[in-house]
Design a protein around this motif. Structure first.
Motif, PDB file in Angstrom:
ATOM      1  N   ILE A 296       7.853  -7.440  -9.543  1.00  0.00           N
ATOM      2  CA  ILE A 296       6.990  -6.483  -8.859  1.00  0.00           C
ATOM      3  C   ILE A 296       5.805  -6.047  -9.718  1.00  0.00           C
ATOM      4  O   ILE A 296       4.682  -5.915  -9.219  1.00  0.00           O
ATOM      5  CB  ILE A 296       7.807  -5.251  -8.370  1.00  0.00           C
ATOM      6  CG1 ILE A 296       6.927  -4.257  -7.611  1.00  0.00           C
ATOM      7  CG2 ILE A 296       8.527  -4.573  -9.513  1.00  0.00           C
ATOM      8  CD1 ILE A 296       6.401  -4.728  -6.293  1.00  0.00           C
ATOM      9  N   GLN A 297       6.021  -5.866 -11.011  1.00  0.00           N
ATOM     10  CA  GLN A 297       4.907  -5.445 -11.885  1.00  0.00           C
ATOM     11  C   GLN A 297       3.818  -6.508 -11.913  1.00  0.00           C
ATOM     12  O   GLN A 297       2.634  -6.203 -11.734  1.00  0.00           O
ATOM     13  CB  GLN A 297       5.422  -5.203 -13.310  1.00  0.00           C
ATOM     14  CG  GLN A 297       6.355  -4.029 -13.450  1.00  0.00           C
ATOM     15  CD  GLN A 297       5.639  -2.731 -13.783  1.00  0.00           C
ATOM     16  OE1 GLN A 297       4.425  -2.704 -13.993  1.00  0.00           O
ATOM     17  NE2 GLN A 297       6.366  -1.643 -13.836  1.00  0.00           N
TER      18      GLN A 297
ATOM     19  N   THR B  77       7.587 -10.414  -3.387  1.00  0.00           N
ATOM     20  CA  THR B  77       8.401  -9.580  -4.277  1.00  0.00           C
ATOM     21  C   THR B  77       9.821  -9.351  -3.754  1.00  0.00           C
ATOM     22  O   THR B  77      10.629  -8.721  -4.433  1.00  0.00           O
ATOM     23  CB  THR B  77       7.733  -8.214  -4.511  1.00  0.00           C
ATOM     24  OG1 THR B  77       7.554  -7.558  -3.250  1.00  0.00           O
ATOM     25  CG2 THR B  77       6.386  -8.385  -5.184  1.00  0.00           C
TER      26      THR B  77
ATOM     27  N   VAL C  48       4.133  -0.171   1.049  1.00  0.00           N
ATOM     28  CA  VAL C  48       5.335  -0.390   0.248  1.00  0.00           C
ATOM     29  C   VAL C  48       6.559   0.127   0.989  1.00  0.00           C
ATOM     30  O   VAL C  48       6.465   1.026   1.830  1.00  0.00           O
ATOM     31  CB  VAL C  48       5.230   0.283  -1.138  1.00  0.00           C
ATOM     32  CG1 VAL C  48       4.108  -0.339  -1.945  1.00  0.00           C
ATOM     33  CG2 VAL C  48       4.996   1.783  -1.010  1.00  0.00           C
TER      34      VAL C  48
ATOM     35  N   ARG D 211      10.564   2.944  -5.469  1.00  0.00           N
ATOM     36  CA  ARG D 211      10.347   2.173  -6.696  1.00  0.00           C
ATOM     37  C   ARG D 211       9.022   1.425  -6.637  1.00  0.00           C
ATOM     38  O   ARG D 211       8.211   1.477  -7.554  1.00  0.00           O
ATOM     39  CB  ARG D 211      11.489   1.173  -6.904  1.00  0.00           C
ATOM     40  CG  ARG D 211      11.336   0.328  -8.165  1.00  0.00           C
ATOM     41  CD  ARG D 211      12.108  -0.973  -8.096  1.00  0.00           C
ATOM     42  NE  ARG D 211      11.556  -1.886  -7.107  1.00  0.00           N
ATOM     43  CZ  ARG D 211      11.695  -3.214  -7.155  1.00  0.00           C
ATOM     44  NH1 ARG D 211      12.362  -3.778  -8.141  1.00  0.00           N
ATOM     45  NH2 ARG D 211      11.181  -3.972  -6.205  1.00  0.00           N
ATOM     46  N   ASP D 212       8.789   0.725  -5.524  1.00  0.00           N
ATOM     47  CA  ASP D 212       7.553  -0.047  -5.387  1.00  0.00           C
ATOM     48  C   ASP D 212       6.326   0.866  -5.349  1.00  0.00           C
ATOM     49  O   ASP D 212       5.281   0.553  -5.931  1.00  0.00           O
ATOM     50  CB  ASP D 212       7.601  -0.904  -4.125  1.00  0.00           C
ATOM     51  CG  ASP D 212       8.575  -2.072  -4.250  1.00  0.00           C
ATOM     52  OD1 ASP D 212       9.201  -2.205  -5.320  1.00  0.00           O
ATOM     53  OD2 ASP D 212       8.713  -2.830  -3.277  1.00  0.00           O
ATOM     54  N   GLU D 213       6.458   2.009  -4.676  1.00  0.00           N
ATOM     55  CA  GLU D 213       5.354   2.970  -4.631  1.00  0.00           C
ATOM     56  C   GLU D 213       5.008   3.439  -6.040  1.00  0.00           C
ATOM     57  O   GLU D 213       3.827   3.531  -6.407  1.00  0.00           O
ATOM     58  CB  GLU D 213       5.736   4.156  -3.751  1.00  0.00           C
ATOM     59  CG  GLU D 213       4.624   5.175  -3.587  1.00  0.00           C
ATOM     60  CD  GLU D 213       5.023   6.344  -2.694  1.00  0.00           C
ATOM     61  OE1 GLU D 213       4.151   7.210  -2.453  1.00  0.00           O
ATOM     62  OE2 GLU D 213       6.180   6.394  -2.235  1.00  0.00           O
TER      63      GLU D 213
ATOM     64  N   SER E 291       4.017  -6.281   0.325  1.00  0.00           N
ATOM     65  CA  SER E 291       4.065  -6.702  -1.081  1.00  0.00           C
ATOM     66  C   SER E 291       4.554  -8.149  -1.132  1.00  0.00           C
ATOM     67  O   SER E 291       5.753  -8.422  -1.130  1.00  0.00           O
ATOM     68  CB  SER E 291       4.984  -5.772  -1.875  1.00  0.00           C
ATOM     69  OG  SER E 291       4.864  -6.007  -3.253  1.00  0.00           O
TER      70      SER E 291
ATOM     71  N   THR F 207       2.020  -6.883  -8.490  1.00  0.00           N
ATOM     72  CA  THR F 207       1.134  -5.751  -8.195  1.00  0.00           C
ATOM     73  C   THR F 207      -0.173  -5.855  -8.973  1.00  0.00           C
ATOM     74  O   THR F 207      -1.245  -5.562  -8.442  1.00  0.00           O
ATOM     75  CB  THR F 207       1.861  -4.430  -8.492  1.00  0.00           C
ATOM     76  OG1 THR F 207       3.056  -4.371  -7.708  1.00  0.00           O
ATOM     77  CG2 THR F 207       0.995  -3.234  -8.159  1.00  0.00           C
TER      78      THR F 207
ATOM     79  N   TYR G  62       3.046   0.702  -7.951  1.00  0.00           N
ATOM     80  CA  TYR G  62       1.639   0.653  -7.540  1.00  0.00           C
ATOM     81  C   TYR G  62       0.858   1.827  -8.133  1.00  0.00           C
ATOM     82  O   TYR G  62      -0.268   1.652  -8.632  1.00  0.00           O
ATOM     83  CB  TYR G  62       1.520   0.655  -6.012  1.00  0.00           C
ATOM     84  CG  TYR G  62       1.579  -0.717  -5.399  1.00  0.00           C
ATOM     85  CD1 TYR G  62       0.410  -1.428  -5.103  1.00  0.00           C
ATOM     86  CD2 TYR G  62       2.792  -1.322  -5.105  1.00  0.00           C
ATOM     87  CE1 TYR G  62       0.452  -2.691  -4.537  1.00  0.00           C
ATOM     88  CE2 TYR G  62       2.849  -2.596  -4.534  1.00  0.00           C
ATOM     89  CZ  TYR G  62       1.675  -3.265  -4.257  1.00  0.00           C
ATOM     90  OH  TYR G  62       1.721  -4.520  -3.704  1.00  0.00           O
TER      91      TYR G  62
ATOM     92  N   ARG H 108       3.774   4.383   1.732  1.00  0.00           N
ATOM     93  CA  ARG H 108       5.168   3.987   1.962  1.00  0.00           C
ATOM     94  C   ARG H 108       5.477   4.225   3.435  1.00  0.00           C
ATOM     95  O   ARG H 108       5.558   5.371   3.884  1.00  0.00           O
ATOM     96  CB  ARG H 108       6.114   4.788   1.066  1.00  0.00           C
ATOM     97  CG  ARG H 108       7.568   4.386   1.209  1.00  0.00           C
ATOM     98  CD  ARG H 108       8.358   4.628  -0.074  1.00  0.00           C
ATOM     99  NE  ARG H 108       8.185   5.955  -0.606  1.00  0.00           N
ATOM    100  CZ  ARG H 108       9.048   6.966  -0.430  1.00  0.00           C
ATOM    101  NH1 ARG H 108      10.152   6.793   0.278  1.00  0.00           N
ATOM    102  NH2 ARG H 108       8.816   8.142  -0.965  1.00  0.00           N
TER     103      ARG H 108
END
Length: 213
Positions: A161-162, A154, A189, A193-195, A151, A165, A198, A43
């Motif tokens: 995102i799911q 997204t 990221v 949230r995104d981290e 990313s 990824t 992943y 991140r």
């Protein structure tokens, strides 16, 4: 201040420090310690990453835009725009390489992600997979080394995102299994949230030793 890939923990490090849960029993691949040492989740600011290649989530004009695209163009300086003007744009799923100019990376891979549509899910999947595979191929063909991915699709392009990824990580796994020139893939990221997404998905494709078959 820039960040070197050597300063970013690998997936193997994250497993060893228990920063990623090993409680995942749906792995699709075998454990491979060497591969786990070539993957990172970070991140941070992709414009500060000292990678051989950073991947820009570009639009089809390749002339800059909002979000990460705009940040990369601003940080790289006006020479990047001038080079991009010579490229003739790019199609969805296509990637084109430029110099990085004022950025600490060597190259920028400008890839055009799909605008997500649930009615065209299969087409979107193929195009997003192409973004990752063509970016990795360009890295390989230009000396290999480290590559940092934003990313793709997204943000304003609306790719869940799911799902995005899953595509990013599985495409990476299949390519790294056949290639040794790419020494590190860093998923960069922006948000916690995104981290977390992943970190929750990655054991399926790069499992820890406890899941070795």
């Amino acid at each position: 201040m820039t960040t070197s890939p050597n300063d970013i923990p690998t997936l193997a490090d994250l497993y060893n420090s228990n920063e990623i849960s090993k409680a995942n029993d749906d792995s699709k691949y075998n454990y491979d310690e060497a591969l786990n040492k070539r993957i990172s989740i970070w991140r941070g600011d992709i414009t500060k990453l000292e990678a051989d290649v950073i991947v820009n989530a570009a639009n089809s004009s390749l002339l800059g835009g909002g979000g990460v695209d705009g940040a990369i163009h601003r940080a790289a300086g006006s020479n990047l725009l001038e080079e991009c003007k010579t490229l003739g744009g790019a199609k969805t799923g296509e990637t084109k390489l430029t110099k990085a100019y004022k950025l600490p990376s060597k190259f920028i891979a400008h890839t055009v992600g799909p605008i997500y549509s649930s009615s065209k899910k299969e087409e979107c999947e193929l195009n997003l997979k192409s973004c990752y595979s063509t970016s990795l191929e360009l890295c390989k063909n230009n000396g290999g080394g480290s590559i940092g991915f934003s990313s793709i699709s997204t943000g304003v392009y609306g790719y869940p995102i799911q799902d995005a990824t899953e595509i990013a990580i599985e495409t990476t796994r299949t390519i790294l299994e056949k290639d040794e020139t790419i020494t590190r893939v860093i998923y960069v990221v922006f948000s916690q949230r995104d981290e977390d997404v992943y970190k929750s998905i990655i054991p399926k494709y790069f499992p820890p030793s406890s899941l070795s078959s």
